[in-house]
Design a protein around this motif. Structure first.
Motif, PDB file in Angstrom:
ATOM      1  N   ILE A 152       0.817  -1.211   0.000  1.00 20.44           N
ATOM      2  CA  ILE A 152       0.000   0.000   0.000  1.00 20.44           C
ATOM      3  C   ILE A 152       0.850   1.260   0.000  1.00 20.44           C
ATOM      4  O   ILE A 152       1.873   1.347   0.687  1.00 20.44           O
ATOM      5  CB  ILE A 152      -0.989   0.020   1.195  1.00 20.44           C
ATOM      6  CG1 ILE A 152      -1.933   1.232   1.111  1.00 20.44           C
ATOM      7  CG2 ILE A 152      -0.253  -0.049   2.515  1.00 20.44           C
ATOM      8  CD1 ILE A 152      -3.085   1.205   2.093  1.00 20.44           C
ATOM      9  N   SER A 153       0.378   2.219  -0.787  1.00 21.37           N
ATOM     10  CA  SER A 153       0.890   3.585  -0.768  1.00 21.37           C
ATOM     11  C   SER A 153      -0.312   4.485  -0.558  1.00 21.37           C
ATOM     12  O   SER A 153      -1.452   4.102  -0.860  1.00 21.37           O
ATOM     13  CB  SER A 153       1.574   3.944  -2.090  1.00 21.37           C
ATOM     14  OG  SER A 153       2.727   3.163  -2.291  1.00 21.37           O
ATOM     15  N   VAL A 154      -0.056   5.674  -0.051  1.00 23.77           N
ATOM     16  CA  VAL A 154      -1.124   6.647   0.143  1.00 23.77           C
ATOM     17  C   VAL A 154      -0.735   7.926  -0.598  1.00 23.77           C
ATOM     18  O   VAL A 154       0.431   8.140  -0.910  1.00 23.77           O
ATOM     19  CB  VAL A 154      -1.374   6.935   1.642  1.00 23.77           C
ATOM     20  CG1 VAL A 154      -1.810   5.674   2.371  1.00 23.77           C
ATOM     21  CG2 VAL A 154      -0.156   7.540   2.300  1.00 23.77           C
ATOM     22  N   ALA A 155      -1.726   8.754  -0.863  1.00 22.18           N
ATOM     23  CA  ALA A 155      -1.463   9.990  -1.593  1.00 22.18           C
ATOM     24  C   ALA A 155      -2.471  11.057  -1.222  1.00 22.18           C
ATOM     25  O   ALA A 155      -3.609  10.745  -0.876  1.00 22.18           O
ATOM     26  CB  ALA A 155      -1.538   9.731  -3.099  1.00 22.18           C
ATOM     27  N   PRO A 156      -2.053  12.311  -1.339  1.00 21.83           N
ATOM     28  CA  PRO A 156      -3.033  13.395  -1.300  1.00 21.83           C
ATOM     29  C   PRO A 156      -3.923  13.291  -2.538  1.00 21.83           C
ATOM     30  O   PRO A 156      -3.637  12.517  -3.469  1.00 21.83           O
ATOM     31  CB  PRO A 156      -2.162  14.656  -1.353  1.00 21.83           C
ATOM     32  CG  PRO A 156      -0.799  14.230  -0.937  1.00 21.83           C
ATOM     33  CD  PRO A 156      -0.673  12.797  -1.411  1.00 21.83           C
ATOM     34  N   GLN A 157      -4.960  14.090  -2.581  1.00 20.23           N
ATOM     35  CA  GLN A 157      -5.932  14.074  -3.672  1.00 20.23           C
ATOM     36  C   GLN A 157      -5.251  13.889  -5.025  1.00 20.23           C
ATOM     37  O   GLN A 157      -4.286  14.582  -5.332  1.00 20.23           O
ATOM     38  CB  GLN A 157      -6.727  15.378  -3.693  1.00 20.23           C
ATOM     39  CG  GLN A 157      -7.738  15.485  -4.817  1.00 20.23           C
ATOM     40  CD  GLN A 157      -8.874  14.488  -4.686  1.00 20.23           C
ATOM     41  OE1 GLN A 157      -9.571  14.490  -3.695  1.00 20.23           O
ATOM     42  NE2 GLN A 157      -9.075  13.644  -5.686  1.00 20.23           N
ATOM     43  N   ILE A 158      -5.767  12.972  -5.813  1.00 20.79           N
ATOM     44  CA  ILE A 158      -5.257  12.764  -7.165  1.00 20.79           C
ATOM     45  C   ILE A 158      -6.224  13.377  -8.169  1.00 20.79           C
ATOM     46  O   ILE A 158      -7.394  13.628  -7.850  1.00 20.79           O
ATOM     47  CB  ILE A 158      -5.020  11.271  -7.470  1.00 20.79           C
ATOM     48  CG1 ILE A 158      -6.335  10.493  -7.446  1.00 20.79           C
ATOM     49  CG2 ILE A 158      -3.990  10.680  -6.508  1.00 20.79           C
ATOM     50  CD1 ILE A 158      -6.212   9.070  -7.980  1.00 20.79           C
ATOM     51  N   SER A 159      -5.732  13.583  -9.377  1.00 25.65           N
ATOM     52  CA  SER A 159      -6.566  14.090 -10.465  1.00 25.65           C
ATOM     53  C   SER A 159      -6.905  12.936 -11.415  1.00 25.65           C
ATOM     54  O   SER A 159      -6.310  11.858 -11.328  1.00 25.65           O
ATOM     55  CB  SER A 159      -5.817  15.182 -11.232  1.00 25.65           C
ATOM     56  OG  SER A 159      -4.733  14.604 -11.956  1.00 25.65           O
ATOM     57  N   VAL A 160      -7.800  13.206 -12.335  1.00 21.31           N
ATOM     58  CA  VAL A 160      -8.143  12.202 -13.344  1.00 21.31           C
ATOM     59  C   VAL A 160      -6.891  11.832 -14.140  1.00 21.31           C
ATOM     60  O   VAL A 160      -6.653  10.656 -14.433  1.00 21.31           O
ATOM     61  CB  VAL A 160      -9.284  12.713 -14.251  1.00 21.31           C
ATOM     62  CG1 VAL A 160      -9.502  11.796 -15.442  1.00 21.31           C
ATOM     63  CG2 VAL A 160     -10.576  12.867 -13.444  1.00 21.31           C
ATOM     64  N   ASP A 161      -6.062  12.818 -14.462  1.00 26.02           N
ATOM     65  CA  ASP A 161      -4.830  12.551 -15.208  1.00 26.02           C
ATOM     66  C   ASP A 161      -3.853  11.689 -14.415  1.00 26.02           C
ATOM     67  O   ASP A 161      -3.057  10.946 -14.997  1.00 26.02           O
ATOM     68  CB  ASP A 161      -4.143  13.855 -15.618  1.00 26.02           C
ATOM     69  CG  ASP A 161      -4.938  14.627 -16.665  1.00 26.02           C
ATOM     70  OD1 ASP A 161      -5.774  14.011 -17.370  1.00 26.02           O
ATOM     71  OD2 ASP A 161      -4.721  15.851 -16.779  1.00 26.02           O
ATOM     72  N   ASP A 162      -3.883  11.785 -13.101  1.00 28.82           N
ATOM     73  CA  ASP A 162      -2.978  10.997 -12.259  1.00 28.82           C
ATOM     74  C   ASP A 162      -3.294   9.499 -12.313  1.00 28.82           C
ATOM     75  O   ASP A 162      -2.431   8.676 -12.006  1.00 28.82           O
ATOM     76  CB  ASP A 162      -3.056  11.445 -10.792  1.00 28.82           C
ATOM     77  CG  ASP A 162      -2.469  12.821 -10.560  1.00 28.82           C
ATOM     78  OD1 ASP A 162      -1.567  13.235 -11.321  1.00 28.82           O
ATOM     79  OD2 ASP A 162      -2.913  13.483  -9.589  1.00 28.82           O
ATOM     80  N   VAL A 163      -4.495   9.142 -12.674  1.00 30.29           N
ATOM     81  CA  VAL A 163      -4.883   7.736 -12.686  1.00 30.29           C
ATOM     82  C   VAL A 163      -4.022   6.954 -13.683  1.00 30.29           C
ATOM     83  O   VAL A 163      -3.580   5.837 -13.385  1.00 30.29           O
ATOM     84  CB  VAL A 163      -6.388   7.572 -12.973  1.00 30.29           C
ATOM     85  CG1 VAL A 163      -6.760   6.104 -13.094  1.00 30.29           C
ATOM     86  CG2 VAL A 163      -7.203   8.240 -11.863  1.00 30.29           C
ATOM     87  N   ALA A 164      -3.753   7.542 -14.845  1.00 26.63           N
ATOM     88  CA  ALA A 164      -2.896   6.872 -15.834  1.00 26.63           C
ATOM     89  C   ALA A 164      -1.501   6.645 -15.256  1.00 26.63           C
ATOM     90  O   ALA A 164      -0.902   5.584 -15.455  1.00 26.63           O
ATOM     91  CB  ALA A 164      -2.810   7.698 -17.115  1.00 26.63           C
ATOM     92  N   GLU A 165      -0.997   7.621 -14.523  1.00 25.57           N
ATOM     93  CA  GLU A 165       0.319   7.487 -13.891  1.00 25.57           C
ATOM     94  C   GLU A 165       0.293   6.398 -12.826  1.00 25.57           C
ATOM     95  O   GLU A 165       1.246   5.622 -12.704  1.00 25.57           O
ATOM     96  CB  GLU A 165       0.751   8.827 -13.282  1.00 25.57           C
ATOM     97  CG  GLU A 165       2.085   8.790 -12.579  1.00 25.57           C
ATOM     98  CD  GLU A 165       3.287   8.571 -13.495  1.00 25.57           C
ATOM     99  OE1 GLU A 165       4.405   8.454 -12.970  1.00 25.57           O
ATOM    100  OE2 GLU A 165       3.127   8.502 -14.726  1.00 25.57           O
TER     101      GLU A 165
END
Length: 143
Positions: A10-23
């Protein structure tokens, strides 16, 4: 996107964007977990758009909203089996990543020594020392 690795699962992240999903998919994540309620603050991406992007990129999607600063035992009861059974590695996100880290820590306390949990969270940039009493309470529970 700012993924912060807790461990190999598991990793955690601050809010992601739609574009971040591909990354996220390119980085090898298999499951995306949203712990932030839709419409928590103006300007955050709609969860439906993030879900669509996750599915378009072959990621499993879990929407498990939890109110910031108000994580209940029931939230931990839902998170523990979800994270145990999710296809790994998982990327969980919320506003800052703290809520996801707390959910992970409280569920992990059921089967992992507290010092190990504190070390992993600190390595990801989160100080959760204040959770010690709740983690001790969770240690007496099994998921």
């Amino acid at each position: 996107m700012d993924p912060r690795k807790i461990d190999d699962t598991i990793s955690v992240a601050p809010q992601i964007s739609v574009d971040d999903v591909a990354e996220a998919a390119r980085l090898g994540f298999r499951t995306l977990v949203a712990n932030r309620p839709d419409h928590e603050e103006p300007g955050q991406p709609p969860m439906s758009e993030l879900e669509a992007a996750a599915r378009n990129h072959g990621l499993n999607w879990v929407y498990m909203p939890v109110e910031s600063g108000n994580i209940s035992d029931q939230d931990v009861d839902r998170f523990a089996p979800m994270i145990r059974d999710a296809e790994k590695p998982v990327l969980a996100f919320c506003r800052s990543g703290t809520r996801c880290t707390v959910l992970w820590a409280l569920s992990a306390a059921r089967h992992t020594p507290a010092n190990e949990i504190f070390t992993k969270a600190r390595g990801a940039g989160y100080d959760i020392a204040g959770l010690a009493p709740r983690m001790a309470q969770q240690a007496s529970r099994q998921d």
